[in-house]
Design a protein around this motif. Structure first.
Motif, mmCIF file in Angstrom:
data_model
loop_
_atom_site.group_PDB
_atom_site.id
_atom_site.type_symbol
_atom_site.label_atom_id
_atom_site.label_comp_id
_atom_site.label_asym_id
_atom_site.label_seq_id
_atom_site.Cartn_x
_atom_site.Cartn_y
_atom_site.Cartn_z
ATOM 1 N N LYS A 132 0.946 -1.224 -0.008
ATOM 2 C CA LYS A 132 0.090 0.076 0.119
ATOM 3 C C LYS A 132 0.889 1.335 0.012
ATOM 4 O O LYS A 132 0.609 2.388 -0.688
ATOM 5 C CB LYS A 132 -0.868 -0.041 1.283
ATOM 6 C CG LYS A 132 -1.806 1.131 1.285
ATOM 7 C CD LYS A 132 -2.895 1.036 2.363
ATOM 8 C CE LYS A 132 -3.915 2.112 2.412
ATOM 9 N NZ LYS A 132 -4.793 1.653 3.599
ATOM 10 N N GLN A 136 0.928 4.064 -2.704
ATOM 11 C CA GLN A 136 0.599 5.402 -2.601
ATOM 12 C C GLN A 136 1.873 6.511 -2.828
ATOM 13 O O GLN A 136 1.661 7.634 -3.117
ATOM 14 C CB GLN A 136 0.514 5.631 -0.807
ATOM 15 C CG GLN A 136 -0.228 6.810 -0.680
ATOM 16 C CD GLN A 136 -1.615 7.050 -0.853
ATOM 17 O OE1 GLN A 136 -2.426 6.053 -1.122
ATOM 18 N NE2 GLN A 136 -2.003 8.279 -1.625
ATOM 19 N N GLU A 139 1.556 7.442 -6.567
ATOM 20 C CA GLU A 139 0.344 8.049 -6.400
ATOM 21 C C GLU A 139 0.827 9.673 -6.076
ATOM 22 O O GLU A 139 0.536 10.507 -6.913
ATOM 23 C CB GLU A 139 -0.849 7.785 -5.723
ATOM 24 C CG GLU A 139 -1.984 8.625 -5.747
ATOM 25 C CD GLU A 139 -2.919 8.233 -7.110
ATOM 26 O OE1 GLU A 139 -3.700 9.038 -7.354
ATOM 27 O OE2 GLU A 139 -2.419 7.278 -7.837
ATOM 28 N N LYS A 156 -5.675 18.792 -4.578
ATOM 29 C CA LYS A 156 -5.752 17.202 -4.453
ATOM 30 C C LYS A 156 -4.276 16.538 -4.245
ATOM 31 O O LYS A 156 -4.195 15.445 -3.672
ATOM 32 C CB LYS A 156 -6.226 16.840 -6.007
ATOM 33 C CG LYS A 156 -7.635 17.283 -6.254
ATOM 34 C CD LYS A 156 -7.670 16.701 -7.545
ATOM 35 C CE LYS A 156 -9.299 16.588 -8.217
ATOM 36 N NZ LYS A 156 -9.662 16.250 -9.642
ATOM 37 N N ASN A 159 -4.093 16.252 -0.386
ATOM 38 C CA ASN A 159 -5.076 15.025 0.040
ATOM 39 C C ASN A 159 -4.085 13.620 -0.554
ATOM 40 O O ASN A 159 -3.843 12.865 0.421
ATOM 41 C CB ASN A 159 -6.251 15.060 -0.739
ATOM 42 C CG ASN A 159 -7.046 16.013 -0.359
ATOM 43 O OD1 ASN A 159 -6.973 16.461 0.861
ATOM 44 N ND2 ASN A 159 -8.145 16.382 -1.194
ATOM 45 N N VAL A 160 -3.322 13.611 -1.360
ATOM 46 C CA VAL A 160 -2.598 12.693 -1.711
ATOM 47 C C VAL A 160 -1.173 12.527 -0.945
ATOM 48 O O VAL A 160 -0.795 11.421 -0.247
ATOM 49 C CB VAL A 160 -2.185 12.726 -3.226
ATOM 50 C CG1 VAL A 160 -0.924 11.553 -3.499
ATOM 51 C CG2 VAL A 160 -3.300 12.363 -4.164
ATOM 52 N N SER A 161 -0.712 13.513 -0.538
ATOM 53 C CA SER A 161 0.447 13.841 0.348
ATOM 54 C C SER A 161 0.053 13.171 1.846
ATOM 55 O O SER A 161 0.928 12.755 2.373
ATOM 56 C CB SER A 161 1.142 15.229 0.495
ATOM 57 O OG SER A 161 2.195 15.345 1.222
ATOM 58 N N SER A 163 -2.329 11.026 2.522
ATOM 59 C CA SER A 163 -2.520 9.796 2.394
ATOM 60 C C SER A 163 -1.401 9.116 2.536
ATOM 61 O O SER A 163 -1.090 7.906 3.326
ATOM 62 C CB SER A 163 -3.272 9.693 1.234
ATOM 63 O OG SER A 163 -4.734 9.859 1.264
ATOM 64 N N ILE A 166 0.104 9.177 6.099
ATOM 65 C CA ILE A 166 -0.750 8.106 7.030
ATOM 66 C C ILE A 166 -0.410 6.662 6.703
ATOM 67 O O ILE A 166 -0.125 5.949 7.377
ATOM 68 C CB ILE A 166 -2.298 8.108 6.728
ATOM 69 C CG1 ILE A 166 -2.708 9.629 7.086
ATOM 70 C CG2 ILE A 166 -3.159 7.066 7.254
ATOM 71 C CD1 ILE A 166 -4.202 10.142 6.783
ATOM 72 N N THR A 167 -0.094 6.381 5.200
ATOM 73 C CA THR A 167 0.174 5.146 5.024
ATOM 74 C C THR A 167 1.498 4.606 5.395
ATOM 75 O O THR A 167 1.964 3.610 5.946
ATOM 76 C CB THR A 167 0.116 4.810 3.199
ATOM 77 O OG1 THR A 167 -1.000 5.293 2.619
ATOM 78 C CG2 THR A 167 0.484 3.383 2.827
ATOM 79 N N ASP A 170 1.434 4.033 9.107
ATOM 80 C CA ASP A 170 0.736 2.653 9.038
ATOM 81 C C ASP A 170 2.044 1.496 9.138
ATOM 82 O O ASP A 170 1.871 0.523 9.523
ATOM 83 C CB ASP A 170 -0.426 2.427 8.376
ATOM 84 C CG ASP A 170 -1.536 3.139 8.664
ATOM 85 O OD1 ASP A 170 -1.765 3.764 9.796
ATOM 86 O OD2 ASP A 170 -2.520 3.378 7.863
#
Length: 348
Positions: A132, A136, A139, A156, A159-161, A163, A166-167, A170
């Motif tokens: 993931k 990401q 992306e 946008k 938002n991708v940055s 995400s 966060i990934t 995780d």
């Protein structure tokens, strides 16, 4: 007439008795002075032997005594039995503690198996988090290029940055969880080693308790004759306490002769010695000088004399001389330690 004859007989008998006594005195004096001329002699001598003490290795109350004064015993004969109850309880406690340690191993094994499965789950989660994160990242790179060409909006891209962050978080969290799980598995393995060491210690403690139980039965270490009984049933004894002395009749015996210091100037190791034992006056025993003491006997006393104090009176000192008996074992068996002896050393 009869009275004159009786008087003559009495006078004759008296004369012969006197002559016999005189001859006896002359012969005894000749032997005595001949011995004094040919031998250095002393009657300050005794037979000696090793007295083996029978000691208690454990303490407790005496339950039973199986010997009497001066009894002959064989190797392995039971001499004394100490009460067993306390040592039996200690053995049971040590056995229970050992079983408790053994039961920890299956529990630890189950925990290890559970932890191994948890690690496998976390590894699978980590693989998913990594895939993931890779997706990401791609992306993020694509939107970064689009933003540079002004083909997308800043919103946008943000938002991708977000995400991607966060990934990444995780992924890092899953990776840290894997490290914690592996560390915990290593802890379980260390616990296993600690439990194994604990088991060895408790096995040794149990063996010690079994030895203590064995030591409650005191056996004769060799064939011999026991000495005086100085203990009673029901008596409390301590570890290391001497319970009796055992004399090995067939072991080496020797004589300690205390010669005057004026007699030993020509003594040598291996010099022949003739010995008379008071208990067996008709027998002669043979020996050789084995060693001479490095000090006088008075130096071994509790309070050795100090000639530097008070008035000085010169006293001839005595030197202990150890004499090895050379007769057969069968002949020496009847000798007992402490018997008095007369020792004669042939002058060179």
């Amino acid at each position: 007439m009869k009275k004159n004859k009786i008087d003559k007989i009495i006078i004759s008998l008296t004369k012969w008795i006197g002559i016999t006594l005189l001859l006896g005195i002359i012969i005894w004096s000749a032997i005595f002075f001949l011995k004094g001329y040919r031998y250095e002699q002393t009657n300050d001598a005794q037979v000696d032997a090793y007295l083996s003490p029978i000691n208690a290795k454990v303490g407790g109350y005496i339950n039973k005594i199986y010997y009497k004064d001066n009894q002959q015993v064989k190797k392995g004969d039971t001499l004394v039995v100490i009460e067993l109850d306390e040592y039996g309880l200690k053995k049971d406690a040590a056995s229970a503690e050992l079983m408790s340690s053994y039961t920890k191993l299956p529990i630890l094994t189950a925990n290890e198996e559970t932890q191994i499965k948890s690690i496998e789950v976390i590894k699978a989660q980590l693989s998913g988090a990594k895939a993931k994160l890779s997706q990401q990242q791609k992306e993020f790179d694509r939107y970064k290029n689009l933003l540079a060409d002004e083909s997308t909006t800043q919103q946008k891209f943000d938002n991708v940055s977000a995400s991607l962050s966060i990934t990444q978080s995780d992924y890092d969290q899953t990776k840290a969880s894997l490290q914690v799980a592996e560390s915990k598995l290593n802890d379980f393995k260390s616990q296993r080693n600690a439990i194994k060491a604990e088991i060895k210690i408790k096995e040794a403690l149990l063996q010690r308790q079994e030895l203590d139980i064995k030591y409650t039965v005191i056996l004769a270490p060799f064939d011999g004759q026991i000495g005086k009984k100085t203990i009673q049933e029901g008596q409390l004894i301590q570890p290391g306490q001497t319970l009796a002395f055992l004399v090995n009749k067939r072991e080496e015996k020797w004589v300690i002769a205390n010669f005057k210091e004026t007699q030993i100037s020509n003594f040598k190791i291996g010099q022949a010695v003739s010995i008379e034992i008071d208990a067996f006056p008709k027998e002669k025993f043979n020996g050789i000088i084995e060693s001479l003491s490095p000090t006088t006997g008075s130096r071994y006393s509790l309070l050795p004399p100090d000639n530097a104090t008070g008035n000085f009176v010169k006293i001839i000192q005595r030197i202990p001389v150890r004499i090895k008996l050379k007769d057969t074992s069968k002949k020496l068996e009847k000798l007992s330690a402490g018997m008095n002896a007369n020792v004669y050393v042939l002058k060179n």
